[in-house]
Write an enzyme that holds these catalytic residues in place. Sequence first.
Site: not given
Length: 176
Positions: A46, A51, A91-92, A133-134, A137
């Site tokens: 995701g 991000q 997470c990225l 989660h996304e 962000h």
Amino acid sequence: MAELNILEFPDPRLKVMAKTVESFDAALKKLVADMTETMYSANGIGLAATQVNVHKRLLVLDVSENHDQPCVYINPQILDRSGEQISEEGCLSVPGIYANVKRAENVTVKAQDADGNFFEERLEGLHAVCVQHEMDHLIGRLFVDYLSPLRRNMVKKKLEKQRKTAAQEAAEHLVI
Ligand code: NI
């Protein structure tokens, strides 16, 4: 398509609140394509626009086993949530850090696709975790924000150390 640069914790731009997407134009479709490519190439499931330093309410994800079912959620809203699940998240934007986070087991999400059409989905399990989660962000929240201040500080230090080591190794080697 182009790969985009992913911001990393504790970059303050990860705290910016995303704004509603209003025009469903060619630039938006290109952003969706670029974000999807960036997510796949970073081996993520995701990615939120925040991000990649684009502060619009938009996220992409692919929770399929073969990584061949990309989805996009534009202006997502959670209409209903139920149950509880705890799973280990990464997470990225927080590379190499994993922690257990408690989320709703099921969520009903309303969003728009890249053409602006509305759709509604009832999600469960990993798909539900990923959307939650996304969506965090998009309001400037990272999964490490659920940790205690002490643990979050440890994460910050660990990432600084990782970056220093990587920079040092690059300086000592010929990186082409
Ligand atoms: Ni993330």
